[in-house]
Design a protein around this motif. Structure first.
Motif, PDB file in Angstrom:
ATOM      1  N   ARG A   1       0.839  -1.202   0.000  1.00 12.07           N
ATOM      2  CA  ARG A   1       0.000   0.000   0.000  1.00 12.07           C
ATOM      3  C   ARG A   1       0.878   1.258   0.000  1.00 12.07           C
ATOM      4  O   ARG A   1       0.591   2.218  -0.720  1.00 12.07           O
ATOM      5  CB  ARG A   1      -0.917   0.000   1.224  1.00 12.07           C
ATOM      6  N   ARG A   2       1.937   1.236   0.847  1.00 18.69           N
ATOM      7  CA  ARG A   2       2.833   2.389   0.862  1.00 18.69           C
ATOM      8  C   ARG A   2       3.508   2.572  -0.496  1.00 18.69           C
ATOM      9  O   ARG A   2       3.659   3.704  -0.979  1.00 18.69           O
ATOM     10  CB  ARG A   2       3.894   2.219   1.956  1.00 18.69           C
ATOM     11  N   ALA A   3       3.912   1.438  -1.101  1.00 21.18           N
ATOM     12  CA  ALA A   3       4.554   1.535  -2.424  1.00 21.18           C
ATOM     13  C   ALA A   3       3.587   2.110  -3.453  1.00 21.18           C
ATOM     14  O   ALA A   3       3.962   2.939  -4.288  1.00 21.18           O
ATOM     15  CB  ALA A   3       5.053   0.160  -2.864  1.00 21.18           C
TER      16      ALA A   3
ATOM     17  N   GLN B   1       1.059   4.050  -2.745  1.00 25.11           N
ATOM     18  CA  GLN B   1       0.897   5.468  -2.430  1.00 25.11           C
ATOM     19  C   GLN B   1       2.101   6.272  -2.915  1.00 25.11           C
ATOM     20  O   GLN B   1       1.954   7.385  -3.460  1.00 25.11           O
ATOM     21  CB  GLN B   1       0.714   5.638  -0.917  1.00 25.11           C
ATOM     22  N   GLN B   2       3.296   5.700  -2.730  1.00 25.48           N
ATOM     23  CA  GLN B   2       4.495   6.388  -3.204  1.00 25.48           C
ATOM     24  C   GLN B   2       4.493   6.518  -4.721  1.00 25.48           C
ATOM     25  O   GLN B   2       4.918   7.542  -5.264  1.00 25.48           O
ATOM     26  CB  GLN B   2       5.738   5.642  -2.734  1.00 25.48           C
ATOM     27  N   ARG B   3       4.008   5.455  -5.406  1.00 27.58           N
ATOM     28  CA  ARG B   3       3.916   5.555  -6.862  1.00 27.58           C
ATOM     29  C   ARG B   3       2.945   6.653  -7.272  1.00 27.58           C
ATOM     30  O   ARG B   3       3.214   7.422  -8.205  1.00 27.58           O
ATOM     31  CB  ARG B   3       3.484   4.215  -7.454  1.00 27.58           C
ATOM     32  N   ARG B   4       1.806   6.693  -6.578  1.00 29.99           N
ATOM     33  CA  ARG B   4       0.839   7.750  -6.894  1.00 29.99           C
ATOM     34  C   ARG B   4       1.434   9.129  -6.622  1.00 29.99           C
ATOM     35  O   ARG B   4       1.251  10.067  -7.421  1.00 29.99           O
ATOM     36  CB  ARG B   4      -0.442   7.539  -6.092  1.00 29.99           C
ATOM     37  N   GLU B   5       2.132   9.270  -5.466  1.00 33.13           N
ATOM     38  CA  GLU B   5       2.750  10.560  -5.164  1.00 33.13           C
ATOM     39  C   GLU B   5       3.832  10.911  -6.190  1.00 33.13           C
ATOM     40  O   GLU B   5       3.958  12.072  -6.596  1.00 33.13           O
ATOM     41  CB  GLU B   5       3.347  10.521  -3.755  1.00 33.13           C
ATOM     42  N   ALA B   6       4.603   9.877  -6.576  1.00 35.62           N
ATOM     43  CA  ALA B   6       5.621  10.132  -7.605  1.00 35.62           C
ATOM     44  C   ALA B   6       4.974  10.549  -8.923  1.00 35.62           C
ATOM     45  O   ALA B   6       5.459  11.456  -9.613  1.00 35.62           O
ATOM     46  CB  ALA B   6       6.483   8.890  -7.804  1.00 35.62           C
ATOM     47  N   ASP B   7       3.865   9.868  -9.254  1.00 36.86           N
ATOM     48  CA  ASP B   7       3.148  10.255 -10.479  1.00 36.86           C
ATOM     49  C   ASP B   7       2.648  11.693 -10.377  1.00 36.86           C
ATOM     50  O   ASP B   7       2.718  12.462 -11.348  1.00 36.86           O
ATOM     51  CB  ASP B   7       1.981   9.301 -10.729  1.00 36.86           C
TER      52      ASP B   7
ATOM     53  N   ARG C   1       3.966  14.034  -8.482  1.00 40.43           N
ATOM     54  CA  ARG C   1       5.119  14.937  -8.574  1.00 40.43           C
ATOM     55  C   ARG C   1       5.567  15.098 -10.023  1.00 40.43           C
ATOM     56  O   ARG C   1       5.892  16.211 -10.466  1.00 40.43           O
ATOM     57  CB  ARG C   1       6.271  14.412  -7.715  1.00 40.43           C
TER      58      ARG C   1
END
Length: 679
Positions: free
Chosen positions: A420-422, A424-430, A432
């Motif tokens: 889930r964190r990964a 979320q991080q992918r979504r945040e990276a997307d 960004r």
């Protein structure tokens, strides 16, 4: 006027009666003014036909989905509902056609995008040449009507990444539209998606393969309990696309949607394996461990056959059935006291072999669980995701202890949170990256705007320079005209010494302003008049010695104001032809004018031609070049023999030298082109 107004109101009532069922009565005046501004001249019957055509040519179906490029296409798209989003959608799909696809249950007709002001934006059918809409049997126009086509877009790359080569078929049933069933063939196995609740699944059909239920498709409690689980699929909207989400329904617990498509696989039997299915299989293996194998001819009261027991132990070790090996070893240990000789030796060897193998498995198992526990504590996601499948192989064939179960549950929870964190991080990276892209595009747009402003300023500066240069050229040409006019007056008119002195001063100023635009002959005349004025005695002597016969003799030219009546139309025609030549930047000749104008220009004598040209340019300002210079530039013979007479008649000075005269004519023609460029 009253009759016209009465007819007008009759027409509007006629349209209202015709369109009342089409709910367009409130827009009749707009339709009336938009399509037929000359409607007051139509009769009542004509308006009835027009109103019915309008009613049949307005598509109210508000279709939200279409396919791209071709009626047979399975590439779907969703129309944005907001007007601003529709503008971006049109730019994105510029040059692409939209169709009411046959795989959507549509008619196969072409669609257009319609911007909604009161209602949402949507697709609409193109009417045929008669203004009639096509007959369309499409049942559902909403955003979910193309979900069966989005199955391919969502799963094709995912399945190919697992080594499958999927083939898609969109099926229908009686009273169910095409796409109610989506069949995915996977090399001998089939995934069957039921996308329509009107097409209930056949759980007993062997050839159906793994069944996946779409939104609204129900499964009875008995079937769900018998199967243990049912996988489901649904779609959610993201922009103008639909995204597929998988879930697993468990009896008495509902559907778990808390995982991603990347977390799922398709096994060798063509079954969809979700994280929920994996946990269920592990739990079943732990609860329903393999029973104790028994000899074929076991008798409840009789003794255990030692040879069969030995073979069963060896077989269980070879097949790595850990739980069975433990039970068979314990059973063999109970038979040791009643054995002797070679049977005891074989039985003891099987027991020792089983103990060695079990100890080896236990060491490997303890090491795996210890590594898993350490990986969880240290947060090593990759190690945890690698160890969990290995450990599940052990617990599928043996019973797990409470401590092992706790470690495995902790690892599952840790891995789920990490994923889930990964995600979320992918979504945040997307996000960004999207923000960086927007900022970069904004910077590019700002730079482009700055460049546009700079280019516009440079263009304005160049335009100002061109205007200034044009004004300067015009002033110099005007000065040159003044030079020609003054030299002509000085040569022809009888002036006093004071008048000559004043004119020579004006001549010097005009020559200075004209600069190098003056020809050699004109510059020489300016110098001669300047020298003549500075030495009056010499000028007087030259004036007395000059014979009147030395002056150019003018032909007898009729006053332009008294031009013969029969030459007036010819003068007008020639003036129009010269204006056209000036705008086209071309010279002409009398032969070309006669061919161009035909009967409008009769055959003229040279004297009549001079009179016509004098009439054409008699109103030309003194600082402007003559239109007749275009004819002089294109007809050298006429120039040498007669053009001087035109200049003399207009009070202008003509160079005595033919070469100088050609230079003057050429310069005047270029100035005519410049002055008439925008006229």
């Amino acid at each position: 006027m009253r009759a016209v107004q009465g007819e007008h109101s009759t027409v509007l009532r006629c349209i209202e009666e015709t369109l009342r069922d089409a709910r367009y009565a409130g827009r009749l005046k707009a339709i009336y003014l938009l399509f037929c501004p000359g409607a007051l001249f139509c009769g009542r019957e004509g308006w009835v036909v027009l109103a019915r055509g309008l009613a049949m040519g307005i598509d109210n179906r508000q279709i939200q989905t279409a396919v791209l490029a071709d009626p047979e296409s399975d590439d779907p798209v969703v129309c944005p509902t907001e007007p601003d989003d529709l503008d971006e959608f049109r730019e994105e799909f510029h040059g692409t056609t939209f169709w009411c696809g046959v795989l959507l249950g549509g008619c196969g007709g072409q669609l257009l995008t319609r911007r909604g002001n009161v209602r949402v934006s949507h697709f609409a059918h193109f009417p045929d040449p008669d203004g009639l809409l096509p007959q369309c049997g499409r049942r559902s126009p909403g955003v979910a009507s193309a979900d069966h086509l989005y199955v391919r877009a969502a799963t094709q790359t995912w399945l190919r990444g697992q080594g499958h080569t999927p083939r898609y078929r969109y099926l229908g049933r009686d009273n169910a539209p095409v796409g109610s069933l989506v069949e995915i063939e996977l090399g001998g196995h089939t995934l069957l998606l039921h996308m329509d609740s009107t097409a209930p699944p056949d759980w007993n059909a062997a050839e159906t393969g793994d069944i996946i239920l779409g939104p609204g498709v129900r499964v009875d409690d008995h079937t769900l309990a018998r199967r243990g689980y049912v996988n489901r699929v649904r779609f959610v909207s993201e922009g103008n696309q639909r995204v597929m989400v998988l879930g697993t329904e468990i009896p008495h617990m509902g559907t778990d949607w808390d995982f991603e498509l990347a977390d799922c696989t398709v096994d060798g039997q063509g079954r969809l394996i979700t994280p929920v299915v994996t946990r269920l299989r592990a739990a079943r293996a732990a609860e329903g461990q393999s029973p104790l194998p028994r000899p074929r001819r076991e008798q409840e009261e009789g003794p255990v056959q030692i040879g069969a027991l030995t073979r069963l132990i060896n077989t269980a070790v070879r097949t790595k059935e850990t739980g069975a090996v433990r039970q068979l070893r314990d059973t063999a240990a109970l038979q040791v006291p009643r054995c002797e000789g070679q049977a005891l030796e074989h039985l003891q060897h099987a027991i020792d072999h089983a103990n060695d193998w079990i100890n080896q498995q236990d060491r490997a198992r303890r090491r795996l669980f210890a590594d898993l526990d350490a990986a969880v504590r240290h947060g090593h996601v990759l190690v945890v995701s690698t160890l969990i499948p290995q450990i599940r192989k052990f617990i599928q064939r043996d019973e797990a202890t409470a401590q092992e179960t706790d470690i495995l549950d902790t690892a599952d929870t840790f891995l789920r949170k990490a994923r889930r964190r990964a995600a979320q991080q992918r979504r945040e990276a997307d996000e960004r990256r999207a923000t960086a892209t927007r900022e970069r595009e904004a910077r590019h747009a700002a730079r482009a705007e700055e460049q546009n402003r700079r280019h516009a300023a440079e263009a304005q500066e160049r335009e100002a320079q061109l205007v200034t240069q044009a004004h300067e050229r015009k002033a110099r040409n005007r000065a040159r005209g003044q030079v020609q006019s003054i030299t002509g007056r000085l040569r022809r008119e009888e002036l006093s010494a004071a008048q000559q002195e004043q004119l020579v001063e004006e001549l010097v100023l005009a020559a200075k302003e004209a600069g190098d635009l003056l020809t050699t002959a004109e510059q020489r005349k300016v110098e001669e008049w300047t020298e003549r004025l500075s030495s009056p005695a010499r000028g007087q002597e030259e004036s007395e010695t000059t014979s009147p016969a030395a002056q150019p003799q003018q032909d007898t030219i009729t006053d332009p104001a008294q031009l013969p009546t029969h030459l007036v139309p010819a003068a007008a025609a020639v003036r129009g032809a010269l204006k056209k030549a000036a705008r086209e930047r071309t010279t002409t000749s009398w032969n070309r004018l006669e061919h161009q104008l035909g009967s409008a220009l009769p055959s003229l004598s040279n004297n009549e031609r001079v009179q016509v040209l004098v009439r054409i340019d008699h109103s030309t300002a003194g600082d402007e070049p003559l239109l007749s210079s275009l004819l002089a530039a294109g007809d050298p013979l006429f120039t040498h023999q007669y053009y001087r007479h035109v200049l003399y008649a207009l009070g202008l000075d003509a160079p005595d030298d033919d070469e100088d005269l050609r230079d003057v004519v050429k310069a005047d023609a270029e100035q005519v082109f410049t002055d008439w460029r925008l006229r």
